[in-house]
Design an enzyme around this catalytic site. Structure first.
Site, PDB file in Angstrom:
ATOM      1  N   LYS A 155      -2.166  26.742   0.139  1.00 26.72           N
ATOM      2  CA  LYS A 155      -2.330  27.879  -0.769  1.00 26.72           C
ATOM      3  C   LYS A 155      -3.770  28.393  -0.736  1.00 26.72           C
ATOM      4  O   LYS A 155      -4.008  29.602  -0.804  1.00 26.72           O
ATOM      5  CB  LYS A 155      -1.945  27.486  -2.196  1.00 26.72           C
ATOM      6  CG  LYS A 155      -2.000  28.646  -3.208  1.00 26.72           C
ATOM      7  CD  LYS A 155      -1.076  29.800  -2.828  1.00 26.72           C
ATOM      8  CE  LYS A 155      -1.198  31.000  -3.766  1.00 26.72           C
ATOM      9  NZ  LYS A 155      -0.647  30.760  -5.108  1.00 26.72           N
ATOM     10  N   LYS A 223     -11.117  31.249  -8.967  1.00 28.96           N
ATOM     11  CA  LYS A 223     -10.825  29.819  -8.919  1.00 28.96           C
ATOM     12  C   LYS A 223     -10.185  29.438  -7.584  1.00 28.96           C
ATOM     13  O   LYS A 223     -10.480  28.368  -7.029  1.00 28.96           O
ATOM     14  CB  LYS A 223      -9.937  29.396 -10.079  1.00 28.96           C
ATOM     15  CG  LYS A 223      -8.478  29.764  -9.969  1.00 28.96           C
ATOM     16  CD  LYS A 223      -7.656  29.169 -11.107  1.00 28.96           C
ATOM     17  CE  LYS A 223      -6.192  29.596 -11.012  1.00 28.96           C
ATOM     18  NZ  LYS A 223      -5.508  29.055  -9.812  1.00 28.96           N
TER      19      LYS A 223
END
Length: 282
Positions: A155, A223
């Site tokens: 991811k 993030k």
């Protein structure tokens, strides 16, 4: 995702921060607390921004651990691979291996979730991953990529490409608009060439219209790119794109645009350019 799992399996128990009347009307059962939820299921899919939000549900009298028997938690957040592994170790130690994790971050956005076309990145033990893949099959294509944390690494790689692409699409849109091009016609043409992508297909209308109403909010990229930095450090990789992308999205968030859709890169580039023009004139 919940709607698709419910339709495929015929039963589902849910708990959420907000009421979910459509799911309840479709036949899902409602759990009032995380404890009640854990007591009624053996596989729990968590779709939250990051691990702190999941950890806040674990402990206390009404927490997941208070109600958990044998429980497999599927972590759908984009998180740090080392932190996912550390949480798994803590939960196993606390519960004598009754509570375990599989990481399963997804890509494809809201449209992919609605159509059941998500890319689902799985990391974990073979047996647990097989269970997770079966549960998540209605939501898209689930692929086992390696041990726990492998999904999060994939991811991070995905988000590196997505952040670079959406920033380039926003900048290119501003260049074309200021040059007098018809944006819809241009992106319709370029989508058939090497510039084409699923991201362009999903955000084309937003980029053309200047619509950055929230869907996939831009601030989460900060993030996500931080987790990519952790992977670069652990693998001894001297990244080229990631630092520049992180700086751009930090600046975008600082400009107050972080809660907009990622298509806000068009507005970010346009306003940044205007600020630069004003500075030069002064």
């Amino acid at each position: 995702m919940a709607q698709r799992i419910l339709a495929a399996r015929g039963e589902l128990t849910v708990h959420a921060r907000r009421p979910q009347p459509e799911l309840i009307e479709a036949g899902a059962a409602w759990a009032q607390t995380p404890r009640e939820l854990a007591g009624r299921v053996d596989v729990l899919l968590s779709m939250l921004p990051d691990l702190p939000q999941l950890e806040s549900l674990l402990h206390g009298d009404d927490g997941l651990l208070a109600g958990a028997g044998d429980l497999l938690i599927l972590v759908g957040s984009t998180s740090s691979a080392p932190e996912v592994r550390a949480l798994d170790q803590r939960l196993r130690a606390l519960t004598d291996d009754r509570v375990r994790l599989v990481d399963c971050p997804v890509s494809g956005g809201e449209d992919g979730a609605e159509s059941g076309a998500l890319s689902i990145m799985l990391g974990g033990d073979d047996e647990d991953v097989a269970v997770a893949a079966g549960v998540l099959a209605p939501c898209g294509t689930a692929v086992h990529l390696g041990p726990l944390g492998a999904g999060e690494v994939a991811k991070a790689c995905n988000q590196l490409v997505v952040s670079a692409t959406i920033l380039a699409l926003g900048e290119a849109t501003v260049l074309a608009e200021r040059s007098g091009l018809d944006l819809d016609r241009m992106w319709g043409l370029l989508s058939g060439g090497y510039a084409g992508s699923r991201l362009l297909d999903s955000r084309r209308e937003k980029l053309v219209a200047g619509d950055d109403s929230p869907s996939g909010v831009a601030r989460y990229m900060v993030k996500d790119l931080r987790f990519a930095a952790d992977i670069a450090a652990s693998t001894g990789t001297s990244a080229v794109m990631r630092p520049a992308l992180r700086a751009a999205f930090d600046d975008l968030v600082a400009a107050g645009l972080g809660d907009r859709d990622i298509a806000v890169t068009r507005r970010y580039v346009a306003e940044r350019s205007q600020a630069g023009d004003d500075t030069e004139r002064s």
